[in-house]
Design a protein around this motif. Structure first.
Motif, short mmCIF file in Angstrom:
data_model
loop_
_atom_site.label_atom_id
_atom_site.label_comp_id
_atom_site.label_asym_id
_atom_site.label_seq_id
_atom_site.Cartn_x
_atom_site.Cartn_y
_atom_site.Cartn_z
N THR A 1 60.56 51.09 55.38
CA THR A 1 60.80 49.92 56.21
C THR A 1 61.10 50.30 57.65
O THR A 1 60.41 49.87 58.57
CB THR A 1 61.97 49.09 55.65
N LEU A 2 62.11 51.13 57.85
CA LEU A 2 62.49 51.48 59.21
C LEU A 2 61.55 52.50 59.84
O LEU A 2 61.29 52.45 61.04
CB LEU A 2 63.93 51.98 59.26
N GLY A 3 61.03 53.42 59.04
CA GLY A 3 60.09 54.42 59.58
C GLY A 3 58.86 53.77 60.18
O GLY A 3 58.46 54.08 61.31
N LEU A 4 58.25 52.86 59.45
CA LEU A 4 57.07 52.16 59.97
C LEU A 4 57.43 51.30 61.17
O LEU A 4 56.74 51.33 62.20
CB LEU A 4 56.45 51.29 58.87
N ALA A 5 58.54 50.58 61.06
CA ALA A 5 58.95 49.71 62.17
C ALA A 5 59.26 50.52 63.42
O ALA A 5 58.81 50.18 64.52
CB ALA A 5 60.17 48.89 61.76
N TYR A 6 60.02 51.63 63.29
CA TYR A 6 60.34 52.45 64.45
C TYR A 6 59.08 53.09 65.04
O TYR A 6 58.93 53.18 66.25
CB TYR A 6 61.34 53.55 64.10
N GLY A 7 58.19 53.54 64.16
CA GLY A 7 56.94 54.15 64.64
C GLY A 7 56.13 53.17 65.47
O GLY A 7 55.66 53.51 66.57
N LEU A 8 55.98 51.97 64.97
CA LEU A 8 55.24 50.95 65.72
C LEU A 8 55.97 50.56 67.00
O LEU A 8 55.34 50.35 68.05
CB LEU A 8 55.00 49.72 64.84
N PHE A 9 57.29 50.47 66.91
CA PHE A 9 58.07 50.13 68.09
C PHE A 9 57.92 51.20 69.18
O PHE A 9 57.71 50.88 70.35
CB PHE A 9 59.54 49.95 67.71
N LEU A 10 58.01 52.48 68.79
CA LEU A 10 57.88 53.56 69.77
C LEU A 10 56.46 53.61 70.34
O LEU A 10 56.28 53.88 71.53
CB LEU A 10 58.27 54.90 69.16
N LEU A 11 55.45 53.33 69.53
CA LEU A 11 54.08 53.26 70.02
C LEU A 11 53.96 52.14 71.06
O LEU A 11 53.37 52.32 72.13
CB LEU A 11 53.09 53.05 68.88
N HIS A 12 54.53 51.00 70.75
CA HIS A 12 54.54 49.87 71.70
C HIS A 12 55.23 50.27 73.00
O HIS A 12 54.74 49.97 74.09
CB HIS A 12 55.25 48.67 71.06
N ILE B 1 65.65 45.33 71.96
CA ILE B 1 64.53 45.66 71.07
C ILE B 1 63.89 44.41 70.50
O ILE B 1 63.01 44.49 69.66
CB ILE B 1 64.94 46.63 69.95
N GLY B 2 64.34 43.26 70.94
CA GLY B 2 63.73 42.02 70.47
C GLY B 2 64.02 41.76 69.01
O GLY B 2 65.09 42.08 68.50
N MET B 3 63.03 41.23 68.33
CA MET B 3 63.25 40.80 66.94
C MET B 3 63.51 41.96 65.99
O MET B 3 63.96 41.76 64.88
CB MET B 3 62.07 39.95 66.46
N MET B 4 63.24 43.19 66.40
CA MET B 4 63.47 44.34 65.52
C MET B 4 64.93 44.48 65.12
O MET B 4 65.25 45.10 64.12
CB MET B 4 63.02 45.63 66.20
N TRP B 5 65.86 43.92 65.91
CA TRP B 5 67.27 44.06 65.57
C TRP B 5 67.53 43.54 64.16
O TRP B 5 68.33 44.10 63.42
CB TRP B 5 68.16 43.32 66.58
N PHE B 6 66.84 42.47 63.78
CA PHE B 6 67.07 41.86 62.48
C PHE B 6 66.73 42.84 61.37
O PHE B 6 67.48 42.99 60.40
CB PHE B 6 66.22 40.59 62.34
N LEU B 7 65.60 43.51 61.49
CA LEU B 7 65.18 44.46 60.46
C LEU B 7 66.17 45.61 60.32
O LEU B 7 66.56 45.98 59.22
CB LEU B 7 63.78 44.99 60.79
N VAL B 8 66.60 46.17 61.44
CA VAL B 8 67.55 47.28 61.42
C VAL B 8 68.85 46.85 60.75
O VAL B 8 69.34 47.52 59.83
CB VAL B 8 67.83 47.78 62.86
N VAL B 9 69.40 45.74 61.17
CA VAL B 9 70.68 45.28 60.64
C VAL B 9 70.55 44.90 59.16
O VAL B 9 71.42 45.22 58.35
CB VAL B 9 71.23 44.10 61.48
N PHE B 10 69.46 44.25 58.79
CA PHE B 10 69.29 43.83 57.40
C PHE B 10 69.19 45.04 56.46
O PHE B 10 69.84 45.08 55.42
CB PHE B 10 68.05 42.94 57.26
N VAL B 11 68.41 46.05 56.85
CA VAL B 11 68.26 47.24 56.01
C VAL B 11 69.59 47.98 55.89
O VAL B 11 70.01 48.36 54.79
CB VAL B 11 67.16 48.18 56.57
N LEU B 12 70.28 48.17 57.02
CA LEU B 12 71.56 48.87 56.97
C LEU B 12 72.61 48.08 56.19
O LEU B 12 73.37 48.66 55.42
CB LEU B 12 72.05 49.17 58.38
#
Length: 162
Positions: free
Chosen positions: A69-80, A124-135
């Motif tokens: 979940t976070l690996g893919l999201a962070y990878g895409l975020f860093l690419l962006h 980081i925009g909407m990504m905050w939700f994913l980080v907080v939800f997973v943690l």
């Protein structure tokens, strides 16, 4: 686990509040909605989640979940952010400094810029939700392992939320 109707309805209401909070421009309405809608959604989700029964199961369930979940999201975020850096190269900072600022922005997991320790970190925009939800899911699962009593889980969950 059997569905619990009032929780499903409550989660649906919180999802509608997310939409309302992001579409209504009036601070008088938006502020109060933003003050509780996501924490309420997290609590309702944690209430119905399936907890690990041992540390081994915890590791087996959560490590792949975090990595996928976070690996893919962070990878895409860093690419962006790389593409954005190339497009907006005029800022005068190095890419390494830009990545550090981006990494700290992800650490703070905020939908708005954060000022901490004398530095301003990007949103980081909407990504905050994913980080907080997973943690939050992993933290609640681990707390459940060390606190078998549901009252202790609620207390620790409240402490972590605060």
């Amino acid at each position: 686990m059997k569905r619990i109707k009032w929780i499903d309805i409550s989660k649906g209401i919180t999802i509608l509040l997310v939409v309302a909070g992001h579409t209504i421009g009036t601070a008088l309405i938006r502020g109060p909605i933003f003050s509780f809608h996501m924490p309420l959604f997290f609590v309702l989700s944690a209430y119905t989640m399936r907890y690990s029964s041992s540390v081994d199961e915890f590791k087996k369930r959560n490590a792949p979940f975090i990595l996928k979940t976070l690996g893919l999201a962070y990878g895409l975020f860093l690419l962006h952010r790389l593409i954005q850096f190339v497009v907006e190269f005029s800022s005068g900072i190095t890419y390494l400094d830009y990545l550090k600022t981006t990494a700290w922005g992800v650490f703070w997991s905020s939908g708005t810029a954060v000022v901490a320790f004398g530095n301003e970190y990007i949103k980081i925009g909407m990504m905050w939700f994913l980080v907080v939800f997973v943690l939050a899911r992993c933290i609640f699962d681990y707390i459940h392992l060390i606190c078998k009593n549901i009252n202790h889980i609620c207390v620790w969950g409240g402490v972590l939320y605060y």
